[in-house]
Enzyme design. Structure first.
Site, PDB file in Angstrom:
ATOM      1  N   LYS A 101     -33.827 -61.426 -15.666  1.00  0.00           N
ATOM      2  CA  LYS A 101     -34.713 -60.631 -15.005  1.00  0.00           C
ATOM      3  C   LYS A 101     -36.202 -61.160 -14.870  1.00  0.00           C
ATOM      4  CE  LYS A 101     -32.134 -56.354 -16.424  1.00  0.00           C
ATOM      5  NZ  LYS A 101     -32.093 -55.374 -16.992  1.00  0.00           N
ATOM      6  N   GLN A 123     -35.013 -52.502 -22.067  1.00  0.00           N
ATOM      7  CA  GLN A 123     -33.565 -53.031 -22.036  1.00  0.00           C
ATOM      8  C   GLN A 123     -32.844 -52.154 -22.817  1.00  0.00           C
ATOM      9  OE1 GLN A 123     -32.479 -55.377 -19.611  1.00  0.00           O
ATOM     10  NE2 GLN A 123     -30.421 -54.938 -20.501  1.00  0.00           N
ATOM     11  N   ASP A 160     -36.279 -48.789 -13.174  1.00  0.00           N
ATOM     12  CA  ASP A 160     -34.858 -48.858 -13.639  1.00  0.00           C
ATOM     13  C   ASP A 160     -34.319 -47.456 -12.842  1.00  0.00           C
ATOM     14  OD1 ASP A 160     -33.335 -50.635 -14.924  1.00  0.00           O
ATOM     15  OD2 ASP A 160     -34.182 -50.373 -16.607  1.00  0.00           O
TER      16      ASP A 160
HETATM   17  N1  GUN Z   1     -28.594 -52.394 -19.916  1.00  0.00           N
HETATM   18  C1  GUN Z   1     -27.453 -52.465 -19.072  1.00  0.00           C
HETATM   19  N2  GUN Z   1     -27.803 -52.277 -17.865  1.00  0.00           N
HETATM   20  C2  GUN Z   1     -29.119 -51.971 -17.723  1.00  0.00           C
HETATM   21  C3  GUN Z   1     -30.318 -51.745 -16.816  1.00  0.00           C
HETATM   22  O1  GUN Z   1     -29.776 -51.645 -15.629  1.00  0.00           O
HETATM   23  N3  GUN Z   1     -31.304 -51.506 -17.187  1.00  0.00           N
HETATM   24  C4  GUN Z   1     -31.746 -51.422 -18.392  1.00  0.00           C
HETATM   25  N4  GUN Z   1     -32.974 -51.408 -18.843  1.00  0.00           N
HETATM   26  N5  GUN Z   1     -30.912 -51.611 -19.428  1.00  0.00           N
HETATM   27  C5  GUN Z   1     -29.772 -52.081 -19.047  1.00  0.00           C
END
Ligand code: GUN
Length: 282
Positions: free
Chosen positions: A53, A97, A120
């Site tokens: 990311k 995350q 998100d």
């Molecule tokens: N863990 C697995 N997928 C995601 C996501 O799309 N966003 C976040 N913040 N954590 C995750």
């Protein structure tokens, strides 16, 4: 029949190029878009996702603020960090995350994020906005799936049956709502659905998001269907595979996403899109 491939990597690259243009315009106007990515603990998969990311941000000209904290971080400390990021006008998006360590209430942390920075789309305000058809941030993976359907010429799904296998708050449920919004008839199923094969065979659009390696086989797919594979599963030999058995499914489906290189890259592209949008709206 041999399915046509939906190349998520290529589509994501073109989306990211557009985002970079928008980010550059914002930066030129003195408002560089910025995303804070918060990681607690040392989950190796999370570390990889976070690294990807951050690299994607840098590549698109989005500033990233990478905060990593030890597994032992207290919930109160994390909430205090979120409040500080909410108050920082130079930060437009906040991503925590998941999963978080078990002693931290993940939903409480998500609710602490300002909905204006909830790139998100996990906040209840964002989920509620999706439910009632109002503007708000949409979760990135479902958004990426919808973008793929648009790309193959299926922006509207009137008269089509979409089956989503998986009922998570971050993929299955929001995606089902987005498919409804696109006029599909929608079924949400899961790995325990009786006669899952027959349910799947009714799908013109079949999305697998359960986290079970190769659960969906060619025998469960309607000839010509669009198959989107959200699963990313690590096999004992270290290789990656989706929730769809690609070898058999690709002989029946009309369109199919590969793993890796399908939905995954789209998720990151949509995160960047949400971040630029958050900055544009700030
Ligand atoms: N863990 C697995 N997928 C995601 C996501 O799309 N966003 C976040 N913040 N954590 C995750």
């Amino acid at each position: 029949m041999t399915a046509r491939l939906i190349d998520g990597k290529a589509l994501a690259a073109s989306v990211r190029a557009d985002i970079a243009t928008r980010a550059a315009a914002l930066t030129a106007a003195g408002r560089r878009p910025a995303l804070a990515v918060v990681l607690v603990g040392e989950n190796p998969a999370s570390q990889v996702y976070v690294r990807n990311k951050i690299a994607a941000c840098e590549q698109a000209g989005i500033r990233s603020i990478h905060e990593t904290y030890p597994e032992t971080m207290r919930e109160g400390e994390l909430l205090a960090r979120i409040h500080a990021l909410n108050a920082d006008d130079t930060v437009h998006g906040i991503l925590v995350q998941l999963p978080l360590p078990a002693h931290i209430d993940a939903q409480r942390v998500i609710e602490a994020i300002s909905p204006r920075k909830d790139v998100d789309g996990f906040h209840v305000a964002s989920a509620g906005a999706l439910m009632v058809g109002r503007a708000g941030f949409r979760p990135c993976t479902p958004l990426g799936c919808m973008r793929m359907l648009e790309h193959i010429g299926m922006p509207k799904l009137r008269g089509r049956h979409a089956v989503v296998v998986g009922r998570s708050n971050i993929v299955g449920k929001p995606l089902a709502l987005m498919l409804l919004e696109a006029d599909a008839t929608v079924t949400i199923a899961h790995s325990g659905t009786p006669d899952l094969a027959a349910t799947c065979r009714g799908a013109d659009v079949l999305v697998a998001a359960v986290g079970r390696p190769r659960l969906i086989t060619g025998a469960m797919i309607k000839p010509g269907a669009v198959v989107l594979d959200v699963g990313i599963n690590r096999l004992p030999d270290g290789s990656l595979c989706g929730d769809v058995d690609f070898a058999s499914a690709s002989t029946v489906a009309g369109w199919i996403t590969p793993v890796p290189g399908g939905v995954g890259p789209m998720t990151i592209a949509m995160l960047l899109a949400n971040t630029v949008q958050a900055c544009e709206q700030a």
